[in-house]
Motif scaffolding. Structure first.
Motif, PDB file in Angstrom:
ATOM      1  N   THR A 195       0.806  -1.053   0.240  1.00 29.86           N
ATOM      2  CA  THR A 195       0.073   0.084   0.198  1.00 29.86           C
ATOM      3  C   THR A 195       0.540   1.033  -0.126  1.00 29.86           C
ATOM      4  N   LEU A 196       1.529   1.321   0.543  1.00 28.78           N
ATOM      5  CA  LEU A 196       2.866   2.435   0.939  1.00 28.78           C
ATOM      6  C   LEU A 196       3.706   2.683  -0.989  1.00 28.78           C
ATOM      7  N   SER A 197       3.917   1.252  -1.565  1.00 28.96           N
ATOM      8  CA  SER A 197       3.988   1.338  -2.893  1.00 28.96           C
ATOM      9  C   SER A 197       3.380   1.986  -4.039  1.00 28.96           C
ATOM     10  N   ALA A 198       2.034   1.620  -3.221  1.00 36.30           N
ATOM     11  CA  ALA A 198       1.487   2.195  -4.618  1.00 36.30           C
ATOM     12  C   ALA A 198       0.177   3.619  -4.086  1.00 36.30           C
ATOM     13  N   ILE A 199       0.870   4.067  -3.106  1.00 34.15           N
ATOM     14  CA  ILE A 199       0.881   5.809  -3.085  1.00 34.15           C
ATOM     15  C   ILE A 199       2.124   6.420  -4.178  1.00 34.15           C
ATOM     16  N   ALA A 200       3.015   5.686  -3.193  1.00 35.30           N
ATOM     17  CA  ALA A 200       4.558   6.375  -3.823  1.00 35.30           C
ATOM     18  C   ALA A 200       4.737   6.835  -4.807  1.00 35.30           C
ATOM     19  N   GLU A 201       4.037   4.899  -5.584  1.00 33.22           N
ATOM     20  CA  GLU A 201       4.034   5.566  -7.140  1.00 33.22           C
ATOM     21  C   GLU A 201       3.294   5.962  -8.512  1.00 33.22           C
ATOM     22  N   ALA A 202       1.508   6.299  -7.430  1.00 37.25           N
ATOM     23  CA  ALA A 202       1.074   6.720  -8.125  1.00 37.25           C
ATOM     24  C   ALA A 202       0.876   8.521  -7.432  1.00 37.25           C
ATOM     25  N   ALA A 203       1.124   9.153  -6.450  1.00 39.69           N
ATOM     26  CA  ALA A 203       1.490  10.055  -6.368  1.00 39.69           C
ATOM     27  C   ALA A 203       2.206  10.646  -6.373  1.00 39.69           C
ATOM     28  N   PHE A 204       3.751  10.346  -6.231  1.00 38.04           N
ATOM     29  CA  PHE A 204       5.022  10.772  -6.583  1.00 38.04           C
ATOM     30  C   PHE A 204       5.583  10.518  -8.175  1.00 38.04           C
ATOM     31  N   GLY A 205       4.562   9.520  -8.882  1.00 40.90           N
ATOM     32  CA  GLY A 205       6.169   9.046  -9.287  1.00 40.90           C
ATOM     33  C   GLY A 205       7.616   7.877  -9.295  1.00 40.90           C
ATOM     34  N   CYS A 206       7.086   7.469  -8.070  1.00 35.68           N
ATOM     35  CA  CYS A 206       8.428   7.077  -7.086  1.00 35.68           C
ATOM     36  C   CYS A 206       8.606   5.370  -6.681  1.00 35.68           C
ATOM     37  N   THR A 207       9.929   4.819  -6.808  1.00 37.62           N
ATOM     38  CA  THR A 207       9.377   3.585  -6.035  1.00 37.62           C
ATOM     39  C   THR A 207       9.484   3.501  -4.841  1.00 37.62           C
ATOM     40  N   LEU A 208       9.999   2.077  -4.242  1.00 40.52           N
ATOM     41  CA  LEU A 208      10.204   2.549  -2.608  1.00 40.52           C
ATOM     42  C   LEU A 208      11.618   2.526  -2.918  1.00 40.52           C
ATOM     43  N   GLU A 209      12.761   2.113  -3.646  1.00 44.69           N
ATOM     44  CA  GLU A 209      13.887   2.234  -3.621  1.00 44.69           C
ATOM     45  C   GLU A 209      14.304   3.516  -3.653  1.00 44.69           C
ATOM     46  N   GLU A 210      13.575   3.828  -4.721  1.00 42.12           N
ATOM     47  CA  GLU A 210      13.865   6.033  -5.150  1.00 42.12           C
ATOM     48  C   GLU A 210      13.784   6.461  -3.971  1.00 42.12           C
ATOM     49  N   MET A 211      12.272   6.704  -2.762  1.00 41.31           N
ATOM     50  CA  MET A 211      12.253   7.087  -1.343  1.00 41.31           C
ATOM     51  C   MET A 211      13.244   6.696  -0.967  1.00 41.31           C
ATOM     52  N   GLY A 212      13.589   5.855  -0.559  1.00 35.85           N
ATOM     53  CA  GLY A 212      14.675   5.071   0.591  1.00 35.85           C
ATOM     54  C   GLY A 212      14.096   4.624   1.514  1.00 35.85           C
ATOM     55  N   ASP A 213      15.333   4.202   2.637  1.00 37.13           N
ATOM     56  CA  ASP A 213      15.164   3.457   3.613  1.00 37.13           C
ATOM     57  C   ASP A 213      15.025   3.834   4.865  1.00 37.13           C
ATOM     58  N   GLU A 214      15.424   5.390   4.693  1.00 35.62           N
ATOM     59  CA  GLU A 214      15.605   6.198   6.106  1.00 35.62           C
ATOM     60  C   GLU A 214      13.517   6.394   6.037  1.00 35.62           C
ATOM     61  N   LEU A 215      13.081   6.876   4.634  1.00 32.34           N
ATOM     62  CA  LEU A 215      11.952   7.394   5.202  1.00 32.34           C
ATOM     63  C   LEU A 215      11.118   6.479   5.035  1.00 32.34           C
ATOM     64  N   ILE A 216      10.987   5.248   4.895  1.00 30.17           N
ATOM     65  CA  ILE A 216      10.316   3.853   4.603  1.00 30.17           C
ATOM     66  C   ILE A 216      10.916   3.816   6.478  1.00 30.17           C
ATOM     67  N   THR A 217      11.555   3.711   7.241  1.00 30.35           N
ATOM     68  CA  THR A 217      12.205   3.363   8.203  1.00 30.35           C
ATOM     69  C   THR A 217      10.816   4.475   9.082  1.00 30.35           C
ATOM     70  N   GLN A 218      11.622   5.557   8.856  1.00 32.67           N
ATOM     71  CA  GLN A 218      10.522   7.302   9.635  1.00 32.67           C
ATOM     72  C   GLN A 218       9.168   6.951   9.268  1.00 32.67           C
ATOM     73  N   HIS A 219       8.546   6.683   8.545  1.00 30.25           N
ATOM     74  CA  HIS A 219       6.687   6.120   8.333  1.00 30.25           C
ATOM     75  C   HIS A 219       6.687   5.007   8.661  1.00 30.25           C
ATOM     76  N   ARG A 220       7.376   3.887   9.139  1.00 34.17           N
ATOM     77  CA  ARG A 220       6.870   2.934  10.158  1.00 34.17           C
ATOM     78  C   ARG A 220       6.624   3.782  11.541  1.00 34.17           C
ATOM     79  N   ASN A 292       2.788  10.006 -15.545  1.00 28.12           N
ATOM     80  CA  ASN A 292       1.645  10.264 -15.406  1.00 28.12           C
ATOM     81  C   ASN A 292       0.905  10.397 -13.660  1.00 28.12           C
ATOM     82  N   ASP A 293       1.695  10.423 -12.712  1.00 24.90           N
ATOM     83  CA  ASP A 293       1.728  10.781 -11.799  1.00 24.90           C
ATOM     84  C   ASP A 293       1.021  12.249 -10.969  1.00 24.90           C
ATOM     85  N   ILE A 294       0.544  12.254  -9.991  1.00 24.04           N
ATOM     86  CA  ILE A 294      -0.045  13.297  -9.510  1.00 24.04           C
ATOM     87  C   ILE A 294       0.620  14.356  -9.108  1.00 24.04           C
TER      88      ILE A 294
END
Ligand code: HEM
Length: 535
Positions: A195-220, A292-294
């Motif tokens: 579900t995190l991957s879906a919002i990252a790709e649709a809203a920002f046009g980026c993958t979880l790898e591009e978002m970065g580990d630190e952001l995923i950890t802080q999101h958790r 074509n992301d948001i």
């Protein structure tokens, strides 16, 4: 730490003494309601911290009706302060109305006499930042909303279907892998990354790898913080509501691990937003095709200052934390609670699977699948992730009621005078379980009510299926179409491939902690189900 605790204790004590010294009678004191078991917490522990969400709230609704009064912390309702020869009315929180009457709810949602209450407003501003859509008020909110609405029309959302199909495949692959260790799987953990991957790709046009580990950890961490609720949190929220908005950013420097993590989260999401936006603008300047992301659809290279119908790059970037939290946690929790209901209702699960099998092959028309949509509506009805919304009256007003009520002083009233500053809890979950609206079986999970036409048909309150799960009026959920399509695709993909049943020692129950979520016997978020692969 002792110094901080002492300061907090002094602050709390001064606040209580101040309130007791200047108490003023509320206009709702004669509205009937449950007795308050505690002067400190009033009825809030029963409302917000029951074993299963609604244990007390749904019983109160049956006993006292669609509008009743409860006590919040410290038992005093509002203050009239006389100083410098003038009277100042200081709104406080103690007496609250809990409202599930559709006419009153419509009045609150559609009119201009209410806005988010102070606790909700401060929490949203602290986590999302003051320029995020959810924090804006009045004209700036209308402007931002009109711009963002264009990225969430039915047509705009439809183009994300392939994104949701990809993330569902990711979820299925993860589930298959986890089944190697045994059939018992925590559905909440399985839903997090896709579900995190879906919002990252649709809203920002980026993958979880591009978002970065630190952001995923802080999101958790941010989700864990939002998902913790205790007596101390309830008291802290009362005090937090009194921090003036221009002081809020200092709250992030409070010396606790929760605030440290939150501060870090606001920093990493701001940096991600800026990085995404500058990358997209640079690509557009170099004449490359925009994705074509948001975010790409919102960015206009020429919009360097605030315009009526375009956001600046900085404004777009500031929406990042809001999209991540509003877009991921809400959908993931609704899906988890829905899969839990499917595991409890195996006959319905079989019928749904048969409908899914008959739709396979060719283009799948998710909107034309009666059982799939009945299931999603019933999940949203029974388990609205925001079951209560705190509102505050911005002016003196009169709340209309569908049916007259008898006050404790024996008067029959069909409207309730409300003073500026009065806090009202809009009780969405109670509204969606009112037997007089939804039938005597309103407390049961029964998707067939949506196919046999026995649902409530009154004036539409929310944007979807006459439910308030996405709220309603000008602040209705921006992403409701996005969420519905995502849930259709995920449920279709998972039920096609896996079956879900309850383990023998099942103890999962819906719990409110920031949002409604499935919780286990120890109170932690989680939803262990027995999963088996069918294909
Ligand atoms: C099942 C999933 C979801 C549910 C139940 C849900 C529910 C809600 C509710 C109740 C509100 C109103 C909060 C308030 O003002 O008190 C809201 C607001 C909002 N939601 Fe959702 N939401 C869901 C999914 C999403 C998704 C997927 C997105 C983005 C892609 C999203 C974006 C937003 C935004 C931006 C707002 C603030 C709107 C404003 O203040 O104008 N939501 N949502």
């Amino acid at each position: 730490m002792p110094y901080v605790s002492a300061c907090l204790a002094i602050l709390a004590l001064s606040y209580i003494l101040f309130r007791v010294a200047f108490r003023r009678h509320s206009t709702i004191e004669h509205v009937p309601g449950p007795p308050s078991p505690s002067w400190i917490y009033g009825n809030l522990l029963n409302l917000l911290l029951p074993v299963t969400y609604g244990d007390h709230e749904f019983a109160w609704q049956r006993q006292y009706g669609a509008v009743y009064r409860i006590k919040a912390c410290f038992g005093v309702s509002s203050l009239l302060l006389h100083a410098l020869g003038r009277s100042f009315h200081i709104p406080l929180q103690a007496d609250r109305l809990v409202v599930s009457d559709p006419l009153s709810l419509q009045f609150i949602l559609r009119g201009t006499s209410f806005k988010h209450g102070p606790t909700l407003e401060n929490a949203v501003t602290t986590v999302f930042g003051k320029k995020a859509l959810a924090s804006l008020q009045g004209e700036p909110h209308q402007r931002a909303r009109a711009i963002l609405n264009r990225a969430f029309t039915a047509n705009a959302v439809r183009q994300f279907q392939p994104v949701f199909e990809r993330t569902t495949q990711m979820m299925a692959a993860q589930l298959e892998e986890s089944l190697m260790a045994g059939p018992l799987t925590d559905i909440c953990s399985a839903l997090f990354t896709p579900t995190l991957s879906a919002i990252a790709e649709a809203a920002f046009g980026c993958t979880l790898e591009e978002m970065g580990d630190e952001l995923i950890t802080q999101h958790r961490h941010a989700i864990v913080m939002v998902a913790s609720r205790s007596r101390a949190h309830i008291l802290a929220e009362v005090l937090y509501a009194y921090i003036p908005s221009n002081m809020l950013r200092f709250a992030l420097f409070l010396p606790t691990s929760a605030f440290r993590n939150l501060r870090r989260y606001t920093i990493v999401t701001r940096k991600l937003g800026e990085r995404l936006v500058s990358g997209k603008l640079e690509a557009s300047r170099r004449g490359l095709e925009m994705d074509n992301d948001i975010y790409s659809s919102l960015l206009h290279p020429d919009a360097s200052q605030e315009e009526k119908d375009a956001m600046t790059a900085c404004e777009v970037a500031t929406q990042t934390a809001m999209f991540l939290i509003a877009g991921q946690e809400t959908t993931a929790n609704t899906l988890a609670l829905g899969l839990y209901e499917l595991a409890k209702n195996v006959d319905f699960q079989e019928e749904l699977r048969a409908e899914i099998y008959s739709a396979i092959g060719g283009d799948i028309a998710y909107d034309s699948m009666p059982l799939l949509n009945a299931f999603i509506k019933e999940t949203l009805r029974m388990h609205p992730v925001t079951p209560l919304t705190e509102q505050v009256a911005t002016e003196d007003t009169v709340l209309p009621l569908s049916h007259a009520i008898m006050t404790t002083s024996g008067e029959r009233i069909s409207e309730i005078p409300i003073r500026r500053g009065q806090i009202i809890m809009m009780a969405h979950a109670s509204y969606q379980r009112r037997e007089s609206l939804w039938g005597s079986d309103a407390g049961e999970f029964k998707p067939s009510r949506w196919t046999d036409g026995t649902t409530y048909k009154g004036d539409a309150l929310g944007p979807y299926a006459n439910l308030l799960s996405f709220l309603g009026g000008p602040r209705a959920c921006l992403g409701w179409r996005f969420a519905i399509l995502e849930m259709q695709v995920v449920i279709f993909g998972l039920v096609r491939k896996f079956s879900f049943t309850l383990p023998e020692d099942d103890s999962v129950r819906p719990c409110l902690a920031g949002t409604l979520m499935p919780a286990m016997a120890n109170g932690n978020k989680g939803c262990p189900l027995l999963v088996s692969c069918l294909l």
